[in-house]
Design a protein around this motif. Structure first.
Motif, PDB file in Angstrom:
ATOM      1  N   GLU A 127       0.840  -1.193   0.000  1.00 44.17           N
ATOM      2  CA  GLU A 127       0.000   0.000   0.000  1.00 44.17           C
ATOM      3  C   GLU A 127       0.881   1.251   0.000  1.00 44.17           C
ATOM      4  N   SER A 153       2.313  -0.406   4.122  1.00 50.16           N
ATOM      5  CA  SER A 153       1.677  -1.576   4.734  1.00 50.16           C
ATOM      6  C   SER A 153       1.455  -2.653   3.671  1.00 50.16           C
ATOM      7  N   LEU A 179      -1.061  -5.482   1.998  1.00 49.20           N
ATOM      8  CA  LEU A 179      -2.445  -5.892   1.785  1.00 49.20           C
ATOM      9  C   LEU A 179      -2.433  -7.282   1.157  1.00 49.20           C
ATOM     10  N   ARG A 220      -4.570  -6.958   6.460  1.00 49.48           N
ATOM     11  CA  ARG A 220      -3.736  -5.760   6.388  1.00 49.48           C
ATOM     12  C   ARG A 220      -2.735  -5.802   7.542  1.00 49.48           C
ATOM     13  N   SER A 278       0.800  -3.827   9.100  1.00 45.22           N
ATOM     14  CA  SER A 278       1.592  -2.606   9.040  1.00 45.22           C
ATOM     15  C   SER A 278       2.550  -2.583  10.221  1.00 45.22           C
TER      16      SER A 278
END
Length: 226
Positions: A136, A140, A142, A170, A172
């Motif tokens: 992303e 992060s 995905l 997700r 991060s």
């Protein structure tokens, strides 16, 4: 340094936060595994009719059949060569729920033929899901699931959409806390949310060349079909 995740993501891998790059560089070439310890702030289920299916899946360490809040959590990502010579990484998640721990097991390989990471679920790898990973803009990770297949003996069938679940993960890294954050949501396109969890954890890295993969992490049965 190549891992199954870098091989799948290509140049997109370099767009991940450096700590995510390190975490998803676990593999046979690096000789490293990763162990995360943290807390799931929430484990949730969808509507009541979902729970019998979650309990059934729980007998083979697929999904988590109980809900909870502030649940201690461990994830073990260990690389090894499976009995078919494929580089494999464990994703064994243990949730310390009241009444006893519950596990959600998966093992992953890179499948260039399918253009995905192939995620074998449970202790016997009866379910296989295509995973597609992307970075992303904020660094992060995905992860979205694609096709799901059920395999037992000669049986190899695609799971129909009306009874399947689409997963979105997700992950991060929070620089202010030094912790990884993760959010998992599984939903059916017809009936809505089925299962999920969210929380955070810290990670430490271990030398698998020296210590190997501890007993109980590898599946009971391995599926040859990719």
């Amino acid at each position: 340094m190549t891992s199954i995740f870098r091989a799948h993501m290509g140049a997109d891998f370099d767009r991940l936060h450096p700590e995510l790059q390190r975490r998803f560089s676990v593999g046979l070439e690096s000789g490293q595994g990763c162990v995360g310890h943290g807390t799931m702030e929430r484990i949730w289920h969808g509507r009541g009719f979902v729970k019998p299916f979650l309990r059934l899946g729980g007998t083979r360490n697929i999904l988590v059949p109980r809900e909870g809040r502030d649940v201690p959590f461990v994830i073990e990502n260990m690389p090894y060569a499976d009995s078919y010579g494929r580089e494999t990484v464990t994703f064994v998640r243990t949730f310390r729920l009241p009444g006893g721990p519950r596990r959600f097991d998966a093992t992953m390989i890179h499948s260039p033929e399918r253009g995905s990471i192939l995620d074998y679920l449970g202790t016997h790898q009866h379910l296989a899901s295509d995973l597609h990973m992307s970075a992303e803009p904020d660094g992060s990770l995905l992860i979205r699931s694609g096709e799901h297949r059920f395999r037992e003996g000669r049986l190899d069938v695609r799971v129909p959409a009306p009874i399947g679940g689409d997963a979105e993960v997700r992950e991060s890294f929070d620089e202010t806390t030094g912790r990884f954050r993760i959010r998992v949501r599984v939903a059916n396109r017809y009936v809505g949310p089925l299962f999920g969890y969210e929380g955070s954890f810290t990670a430490r890295y271990v030398d698998v060349r020296t210590h190997g993969v501890r007993g109980g992490l590898r599946p009971v049965r391995e599926e040859a079909r990719a």
